[in-house]
Design a protein around this motif. Structure first.
Motif, PDB file in Angstrom:
ATOM      1  N   GLY A 213      72.587 106.367  43.431  1.00  0.00           N
ATOM      2  CA  GLY A 213      71.839 105.626  44.427  1.00  0.00           C
ATOM      3  C   GLY A 213      72.645 105.423  45.688  1.00  0.00           C
ATOM      4  O   GLY A 213      73.758 105.957  45.842  1.00  0.00           O
ATOM      5  N   TYR A 214      72.074 104.658  46.580  1.00  0.00           N
ATOM      6  CA  TYR A 214      72.676 104.421  47.883  1.00  0.00           C
ATOM      7  C   TYR A 214      72.610 102.940  48.224  1.00  0.00           C
ATOM      8  O   TYR A 214      71.628 102.266  47.904  1.00  0.00           O
ATOM      9  CB  TYR A 214      71.938 105.212  48.960  1.00  0.00           C
ATOM     10  CG  TYR A 214      72.180 106.701  48.879  1.00  0.00           C
ATOM     11  CD1 TYR A 214      71.489 107.475  47.965  1.00  0.00           C
ATOM     12  CD2 TYR A 214      73.116 107.313  49.707  1.00  0.00           C
ATOM     13  CE1 TYR A 214      71.731 108.833  47.859  1.00  0.00           C
ATOM     14  CE2 TYR A 214      73.348 108.669  49.623  1.00  0.00           C
ATOM     15  CZ  TYR A 214      72.659 109.425  48.698  1.00  0.00           C
ATOM     16  OH  TYR A 214      72.892 110.771  48.610  1.00  0.00           O
ATOM     17  N   MET A 215      73.659 102.480  48.897  1.00  0.00           N
ATOM     18  CA  MET A 215      73.678 101.117  49.405  1.00  0.00           C
ATOM     19  C   MET A 215      73.607 101.188  50.923  1.00  0.00           C
ATOM     20  O   MET A 215      74.435 101.850  51.558  1.00  0.00           O
ATOM     21  CB  MET A 215      74.943 100.398  48.981  1.00  0.00           C
ATOM     22  CG  MET A 215      74.838  98.895  49.098  1.00  0.00           C
ATOM     23  SD  MET A 215      73.768  98.176  47.844  1.00  0.00           S
ATOM     24  CE  MET A 215      74.879  98.189  46.449  1.00  0.00           C
ATOM     25  N   GLY A 216      72.637 100.523  51.472  1.00  0.00           N
ATOM     26  CA  GLY A 216      72.471 100.515  52.909  1.00  0.00           C
ATOM     27  C   GLY A 216      72.797  99.161  53.510  1.00  0.00           C
ATOM     28  O   GLY A 216      72.746  98.133  52.822  1.00  0.00           O
ATOM     29  N   TRP A 217      73.126  99.177  54.783  1.00  0.00           N
ATOM     30  CA  TRP A 217      73.292  97.953  55.553  1.00  0.00           C
ATOM     31  C   TRP A 217      72.298  97.976  56.710  1.00  0.00           C
ATOM     32  O   TRP A 217      72.158  98.993  57.401  1.00  0.00           O
ATOM     33  CB  TRP A 217      74.706  97.825  56.116  1.00  0.00           C
ATOM     34  CG  TRP A 217      75.743  97.438  55.107  1.00  0.00           C
ATOM     35  CD1 TRP A 217      76.539  98.280  54.386  1.00  0.00           C
ATOM     36  CD2 TRP A 217      76.088  96.114  54.698  1.00  0.00           C
ATOM     37  NE1 TRP A 217      77.362  97.561  53.567  1.00  0.00           N
ATOM     38  CE2 TRP A 217      77.112  96.219  53.735  1.00  0.00           C
ATOM     39  CE3 TRP A 217      75.654  94.833  55.051  1.00  0.00           C
ATOM     40  CZ2 TRP A 217      77.698  95.108  53.119  1.00  0.00           C
ATOM     41  CZ3 TRP A 217      76.234  93.729  54.450  1.00  0.00           C
ATOM     42  CH2 TRP A 217      77.242  93.873  53.499  1.00  0.00           C
ATOM     43  N   PHE A 218      71.632  96.856  56.887  1.00  0.00           N
ATOM     44  CA  PHE A 218      70.690  96.681  57.977  1.00  0.00           C
ATOM     45  C   PHE A 218      71.017  95.377  58.686  1.00  0.00           C
ATOM     46  O   PHE A 218      71.733  94.528  58.138  1.00  0.00           O
ATOM     47  CB  PHE A 218      69.241  96.630  57.443  1.00  0.00           C
ATOM     48  CG  PHE A 218      68.748  97.945  56.921  1.00  0.00           C
ATOM     49  CD1 PHE A 218      69.134  98.409  55.665  1.00  0.00           C
ATOM     50  CD2 PHE A 218      67.891  98.727  57.670  1.00  0.00           C
ATOM     51  CE1 PHE A 218      68.680  99.630  55.182  1.00  0.00           C
ATOM     52  CE2 PHE A 218      67.429  99.945  57.203  1.00  0.00           C
ATOM     53  CZ  PHE A 218      67.825 100.394  55.957  1.00  0.00           C
ATOM     54  N   ARG A 219      70.483  95.224  59.869  1.00  0.00           N
ATOM     55  CA  ARG A 219      70.673  93.972  60.583  1.00  0.00           C
ATOM     56  C   ARG A 219      69.390  93.630  61.338  1.00  0.00           C
ATOM     57  O   ARG A 219      68.595  94.501  61.660  1.00  0.00           O
ATOM     58  CB  ARG A 219      71.846  94.048  61.551  1.00  0.00           C
ATOM     59  CG  ARG A 219      71.675  95.035  62.694  1.00  0.00           C
ATOM     60  CD  ARG A 219      72.975  95.165  63.478  1.00  0.00           C
ATOM     61  NE  ARG A 219      72.841  96.065  64.613  1.00  0.00           N
ATOM     62  CZ  ARG A 219      73.857  96.427  65.395  1.00  0.00           C
ATOM     63  NH1 ARG A 219      75.089  95.972  65.157  1.00  0.00           N
ATOM     64  NH2 ARG A 219      73.647  97.245  66.418  1.00  0.00           N
ATOM     65  N   GLN A 220      69.250  92.331  61.574  1.00  0.00           N
ATOM     66  CA  GLN A 220      68.068  91.874  62.292  1.00  0.00           C
ATOM     67  C   GLN A 220      68.437  90.711  63.186  1.00  0.00           C
ATOM     68  O   GLN A 220      68.953  89.692  62.715  1.00  0.00           O
ATOM     69  CB  GLN A 220      66.964  91.456  61.316  1.00  0.00           C
ATOM     70  CG  GLN A 220      65.642  91.158  61.993  1.00  0.00           C
ATOM     71  CD  GLN A 220      64.491  91.092  61.005  1.00  0.00           C
ATOM     72  OE1 GLN A 220      64.678  90.912  59.803  1.00  0.00           O
ATOM     73  NE2 GLN A 220      63.270  91.267  61.503  1.00  0.00           N
ATOM     74  N   ALA A 221      68.190  90.885  64.471  1.00  0.00           N
ATOM     75  CA  ALA A 221      68.416  89.828  65.450  1.00  0.00           C
ATOM     76  C   ALA A 221      67.105  89.081  65.670  1.00  0.00           C
ATOM     77  O   ALA A 221      66.026  89.637  65.438  1.00  0.00           O
ATOM     78  CB  ALA A 221      68.931  90.420  66.757  1.00  0.00           C
ATOM     79  N   PRO A 222      67.161  87.847  66.100  1.00  0.00           N
ATOM     80  CA  PRO A 222      65.933  87.068  66.329  1.00  0.00           C
ATOM     81  C   PRO A 222      64.984  87.788  67.277  1.00  0.00           C
ATOM     82  O   PRO A 222      65.398  88.266  68.339  1.00  0.00           O
ATOM     83  CB  PRO A 222      66.453  85.765  66.942  1.00  0.00           C
ATOM     84  CG  PRO A 222      67.840  85.634  66.435  1.00  0.00           C
ATOM     85  CD  PRO A 222      68.365  87.042  66.351  1.00  0.00           C
ATOM     86  N   GLY A 223      63.732  87.892  66.855  1.00  0.00           N
ATOM     87  CA  GLY A 223      62.724  88.515  67.692  1.00  0.00           C
ATOM     88  C   GLY A 223      62.748  90.027  67.701  1.00  0.00           C
ATOM     89  O   GLY A 223      61.978  90.656  68.430  1.00  0.00           O
ATOM     90  N   LYS A 224      63.632  90.623  66.896  1.00  0.00           N
ATOM     91  CA  LYS A 224      63.729  92.079  66.851  1.00  0.00           C
ATOM     92  C   LYS A 224      63.433  92.593  65.457  1.00  0.00           C
ATOM     93  O   LYS A 224      63.515  91.855  64.476  1.00  0.00           O
ATOM     94  CB  LYS A 224      65.122  92.522  67.302  1.00  0.00           C
ATOM     95  CG  LYS A 224      65.435  92.214  68.757  1.00  0.00           C
ATOM     96  CD  LYS A 224      66.730  92.865  69.188  1.00  0.00           C
ATOM     97  CE  LYS A 224      67.005  92.627  70.665  1.00  0.00           C
ATOM     98  NZ  LYS A 224      68.270  93.289  71.101  1.00  0.00           N
ATOM     99  N   GLU A 225      63.128  93.881  65.384  1.00  0.00           N
ATOM    100  CA  GLU A 225      62.875  94.496  64.091  1.00  0.00           C
ATOM    101  C   GLU A 225      64.185  94.734  63.345  1.00  0.00           C
ATOM    102  O   GLU A 225      65.250  94.813  63.937  1.00  0.00           O
ATOM    103  CB  GLU A 225      62.137  95.821  64.281  1.00  0.00           C
ATOM    104  CG  GLU A 225      60.730  95.667  64.819  1.00  0.00           C
ATOM    105  CD  GLU A 225      59.966  96.978  64.813  1.00  0.00           C
ATOM    106  OE1 GLU A 225      58.754  96.950  65.116  1.00  0.00           O
ATOM    107  OE2 GLU A 225      60.565  98.019  64.502  1.00  0.00           O
ATOM    108  N   ARG A 226      64.044  94.853  62.023  1.00  0.00           N
ATOM    109  CA  ARG A 226      65.214  95.165  61.208  1.00  0.00           C
ATOM    110  C   ARG A 226      65.713  96.555  61.583  1.00  0.00           C
ATOM    111  O   ARG A 226      64.951  97.501  61.686  1.00  0.00           O
ATOM    112  CB  ARG A 226      64.854  95.098  59.729  1.00  0.00           C
ATOM    113  CG  ARG A 226      66.047  95.123  58.805  1.00  0.00           C
ATOM    114  CD  ARG A 226      65.699  94.593  57.441  1.00  0.00           C
ATOM    115  NE  ARG A 226      65.342  93.175  57.494  1.00  0.00           N
ATOM    116  CZ  ARG A 226      65.243  92.406  56.417  1.00  0.00           C
ATOM    117  NH1 ARG A 226      65.478  92.907  55.212  1.00  0.00           N
ATOM    118  NH2 ARG A 226      64.906  91.147  56.527  1.00  0.00           N
ATOM    119  N   GLU A 227      67.033  96.672  61.763  1.00  0.00           N
ATOM    120  CA  GLU A 227      67.657  97.878  62.285  1.00  0.00           C
ATOM    121  C   GLU A 227      68.630  98.464  61.275  1.00  0.00           C
ATOM    122  O   GLU A 227      69.450  97.727  60.702  1.00  0.00           O
ATOM    123  CB  GLU A 227      68.405  97.538  63.584  1.00  0.00           C
ATOM    124  CG  GLU A 227      69.184  98.656  64.207  1.00  0.00           C
ATOM    125  CD  GLU A 227      70.046  98.197  65.365  1.00  0.00           C
ATOM    126  OE1 GLU A 227      70.463  99.063  66.165  1.00  0.00           O
ATOM    127  OE2 GLU A 227      70.314  96.985  65.472  1.00  0.00           O
TER     128      GLU A 227
END
Length: 124
Positions: free
Chosen positions: A32-46
């Motif tokens: 499998g794979y482990m991903g990292w995402f981030r999300q700033a206020p008012g923005k989509e998850r990146e």
């Protein structure tokens, strides 16, 4: 079932570094794979980056390439996101996520399990 717990977020000045950890437990058997995402206020998850559980493959978004690295310690069932030369635009909640799939890894909907997130704030 898979459980993920992030830690290591905080406040850092621009140009500084932080290391986030993602501790995994449950039914992960080395694939499998482990991903990292981030999300700033008012923005989509990146999408930020991912690593294969074998540690052989990593991939990063252009916005973090050359500054962020991902590593894995299988003995500890922990994945690390090392963030260097941080910028104010890196400010966000950061999430780790797991998937058994090997395609569409830049898409957050590919991932089945998510951590609760950890806040990273970069001051200018």
């Amino acid at each position: 079932q898979v459980q993920l717990v992030e830690s290591g977020g905080g406040l850092v000045q621009a140009g500084g570094s932080l290391r986030l950890s993602c501790a995994a437990s449950g039914r992960i058997f080395g694939i499998g794979y482990m991903g990292w995402f981030r999300q700033a206020p008012g923005k989509e998850r990146e999408f930020v980056g991912y690593i294969s559980l074998s540690g052989d493959y990593t991939y990063f978004a252009d916005s973090v390439k050359g500054r962020f690295t991902i590593s894995i310690d299988n003995a500890k069932n922990t994945v690390y996101l090392q963030m260097n030369r941080l910028k104010p635009e890196d400010t966000a909640s950061y999430y780790c996520a797991f998937t058994w799939r090997s395609s569409s890894l830049l898409d957050y909907s590919t991932y089945n399990y998510w951590g609760q997130g950890t806040q990273v704030t970069v001051s200018s």
